[in-house]
Write a protein that holds these residues in place. Structure first.
Motif, PDB file in Angstrom:
ATOM      1  N   ILE A  20       0.916  -1.365   0.059  1.00  0.00           N
ATOM      2  CA  ILE A  20       0.000  -0.091   0.039  1.00  0.00           C
ATOM      3  C   ILE A  20       0.915   1.502   0.271  1.00  0.00           C
ATOM      4  O   ILE A  20       1.688   1.279   1.020  1.00  0.00           O
ATOM      5  CB  ILE A  20      -0.890   0.002   1.065  1.00  0.00           C
ATOM      6  CG1 ILE A  20      -1.940  -1.141   1.232  1.00  0.00           C
ATOM      7  CG2 ILE A  20      -1.836   1.365   1.307  1.00  0.00           C
ATOM      8  CD1 ILE A  20      -2.715  -1.258   2.567  1.00  0.00           C
ATOM      9  N   VAL A  21       0.558   2.228  -1.013  1.00  0.00           N
ATOM     10  CA  VAL A  21       1.317   3.415  -0.995  1.00  0.00           C
ATOM     11  C   VAL A  21       0.337   4.321  -0.246  1.00  0.00           C
ATOM     12  O   VAL A  21      -0.617   4.577  -0.531  1.00  0.00           O
ATOM     13  CB  VAL A  21       1.545   3.685  -2.351  1.00  0.00           C
ATOM     14  CG1 VAL A  21       2.101   5.184  -2.460  1.00  0.00           C
ATOM     15  CG2 VAL A  21       2.712   2.821  -2.916  1.00  0.00           C
ATOM     16  N   LEU A  22       0.952   5.250   0.823  1.00  0.00           N
ATOM     17  CA  LEU A  22       0.127   6.215   1.461  1.00  0.00           C
ATOM     18  C   LEU A  22       0.777   7.519   0.964  1.00  0.00           C
ATOM     19  O   LEU A  22       1.777   7.858   1.049  1.00  0.00           O
ATOM     20  CB  LEU A  22       0.579   6.010   2.882  1.00  0.00           C
ATOM     21  CG  LEU A  22       0.011   4.646   3.404  1.00  0.00           C
ATOM     22  CD1 LEU A  22       0.406   4.620   5.012  1.00  0.00           C
ATOM     23  CD2 LEU A  22      -1.541   4.460   3.381  1.00  0.00           C
ATOM     24  N   ALA A  23      -0.131   8.438   1.092  1.00  0.00           N
ATOM     25  CA  ALA A  23       0.287   9.745   0.877  1.00  0.00           C
ATOM     26  C   ALA A  23      -0.446  10.942   1.603  1.00  0.00           C
ATOM     27  O   ALA A  23      -1.479  10.720   2.344  1.00  0.00           O
ATOM     28  CB  ALA A  23      -0.105  10.285  -0.662  1.00  0.00           C
ATOM     29  N   ALA A  24       0.396  11.872   2.110  1.00  0.00           N
ATOM     30  CA  ALA A  24      -0.226  12.848   3.017  1.00  0.00           C
ATOM     31  C   ALA A  24       0.185  14.223   2.313  1.00  0.00           C
ATOM     32  O   ALA A  24       1.369  14.660   1.874  1.00  0.00           O
ATOM     33  CB  ALA A  24       0.273  12.740   4.228  1.00  0.00           C
ATOM     34  N   THR A  25      -0.698  15.335   2.829  1.00  0.00           N
ATOM     35  CA  THR A  25      -0.402  16.609   2.485  1.00  0.00           C
ATOM     36  C   THR A  25      -0.188  17.397   4.047  1.00  0.00           C
ATOM     37  O   THR A  25      -0.427  16.465   4.975  1.00  0.00           O
ATOM     38  CB  THR A  25      -1.509  17.460   1.787  1.00  0.00           C
ATOM     39  OG1 THR A  25      -2.786  17.391   2.716  1.00  0.00           O
ATOM     40  CG2 THR A  25      -1.803  16.731   0.573  1.00  0.00           C
ATOM     41  N   GLY A  28      -3.540  16.438   5.884  1.00  0.00           N
ATOM     42  CA  GLY A  28      -3.774  15.057   6.320  1.00  0.00           C
ATOM     43  C   GLY A  28      -3.814  14.028   5.276  1.00  0.00           C
ATOM     44  O   GLY A  28      -2.960  14.216   4.376  1.00  0.00           O
ATOM     45  N   LEU A  29      -4.026  12.889   5.721  1.00  0.00           N
ATOM     46  CA  LEU A  29      -4.104  11.751   4.485  1.00  0.00           C
ATOM     47  C   LEU A  29      -4.751  12.004   3.513  1.00  0.00           C
ATOM     48  O   LEU A  29      -5.952  12.108   3.444  1.00  0.00           O
ATOM     49  CB  LEU A  29      -4.461  10.517   5.412  1.00  0.00           C
ATOM     50  CG  LEU A  29      -3.951   9.260   4.823  1.00  0.00           C
ATOM     51  CD1 LEU A  29      -2.471   9.035   4.688  1.00  0.00           C
ATOM     52  CD2 LEU A  29      -4.720   8.054   5.334  1.00  0.00           C
ATOM     53  N   ALA A  30      -3.971  11.936   2.388  1.00  0.00           N
ATOM     54  CA  ALA A  30      -4.750  12.173   1.070  1.00  0.00           C
ATOM     55  C   ALA A  30      -4.940  10.960  -0.023  1.00  0.00           C
ATOM     56  O   ALA A  30      -5.387  11.067  -0.987  1.00  0.00           O
ATOM     57  CB  ALA A  30      -3.842  13.494   0.235  1.00  0.00           C
ATOM     58  N   GLY A  31      -3.961  10.031   0.621  1.00  0.00           N
ATOM     59  CA  GLY A  31      -4.272   8.707  -0.279  1.00  0.00           C
ATOM     60  C   GLY A  31      -3.800   7.596   0.218  1.00  0.00           C
ATOM     61  O   GLY A  31      -2.896   7.588   1.233  1.00  0.00           O
ATOM     62  N   ALA A  32      -4.341   6.347  -0.085  1.00  0.00           N
ATOM     63  CA  ALA A  32      -3.991   5.082   0.320  1.00  0.00           C
ATOM     64  C   ALA A  32      -4.248   4.058  -1.089  1.00  0.00           C
ATOM     65  O   ALA A  32      -5.527   3.943  -1.044  1.00  0.00           O
ATOM     66  CB  ALA A  32      -4.490   4.675   1.746  1.00  0.00           C
ATOM     67  N   TRP A  33      -3.190   3.508  -1.524  1.00  0.00           N
ATOM     68  CA  TRP A  33      -3.773   2.839  -2.794  1.00  0.00           C
ATOM     69  C   TRP A  33      -2.739   1.408  -2.824  1.00  0.00           C
ATOM     70  O   TRP A  33      -1.688   1.300  -2.520  1.00  0.00           O
ATOM     71  CB  TRP A  33      -3.029   3.388  -4.207  1.00  0.00           C
ATOM     72  CG  TRP A  33      -3.668   4.741  -4.278  1.00  0.00           C
ATOM     73  CD1 TRP A  33      -4.939   5.060  -5.037  1.00  0.00           C
ATOM     74  CD2 TRP A  33      -3.399   6.123  -3.990  1.00  0.00           C
ATOM     75  NE1 TRP A  33      -5.315   6.298  -5.127  1.00  0.00           N
ATOM     76  CE2 TRP A  33      -4.204   7.037  -4.387  1.00  0.00           C
ATOM     77  CE3 TRP A  33      -2.137   6.228  -3.117  1.00  0.00           C
ATOM     78  CZ2 TRP A  33      -4.021   8.279  -4.214  1.00  0.00           C
ATOM     79  CZ3 TRP A  33      -1.878   8.057  -2.897  1.00  0.00           C
ATOM     80  CH2 TRP A  33      -3.060   8.893  -3.366  1.00  0.00           C
TER      81      TRP A  33
END
Length: 165
Positions: A20-25, A28-33
């Motif tokens: 899982i790739v997680l992304a944050a700005t 807050g948390l902006a993505g989980a793919w």
């Protein structure tokens, strides 16, 4: 999904259902793919930051979830990168409790757009924060497992983990 005019920090984790790739700005948390899922974001320019506080929280909470120790997520979310309609749908997904499911038609009615079932389905499919914003809890009207960007086998596994199947 393309994130514009913001710095994205990211990390990658392993889960029982794959990477899982997680992304944050800064918001807050902006993505989980899940890796190799449909609607993969454009990650060009993202900065890997395993120490980012929101990403660290997400990693810990997802580990607890997959181990069966967490039933609710408590993370700041940044859903601002979708359209207003998508954001409305994604917020409605957050109201579906663990262990429960709903249909696309019911979700459409819940947001006051009963005739927008297809548009709701498209917004659910574009949910950028898999698992945490629980799009896997939406089923076909007949209760069938339909459409999940991470794959139907993952959707089934998530619902089994949550006791919804």
């Amino acid at each position: 999904m393309k994130f514009k005019n913001t710095t994205i920090r990211s990390t990658r984790i392993d889960s029982t259902l794959g990477g899982i790739v997680l992304a944050a700005t800064d918001h807050g948390l902006a993505g989980a793919w899940f890796e190799r899922q449909r609607h993969w974001p454009d990650t060009a320019g993202w900065q890997v930051d395993d120490a980012h506080p929101v990403l660290r929280q997400a990693v810990a909470q997802l580990a607890d979830y997959f181990a069966g120790r967490r039933r609710h997520f408590d993370l700041p979310l940044d859903l601002s990168h979708g359209t207003a309609f998508q954001q409305t749908v994604w917020q409605a997904l957050l109201a579906i409790p663990i262990g429960r499911t709903t249909s696309y038609g019911t979700l459409s009615s819940d947001i006051g757009k009963p005739a927008a079932v297809r548009a709701v389905g498209a917004a659910v499919g574009r949910n950028p924060i898999s698992v945490i914003v629980p799009c896997h809890r939406v089923l076909g009207t007949d209760g069938s497992l339909t459409g999940y960007a991470g794959g139907l086998e993952r959707k089934s596994a998530l619902l089994l983990l949550e006791g919804a199947l």
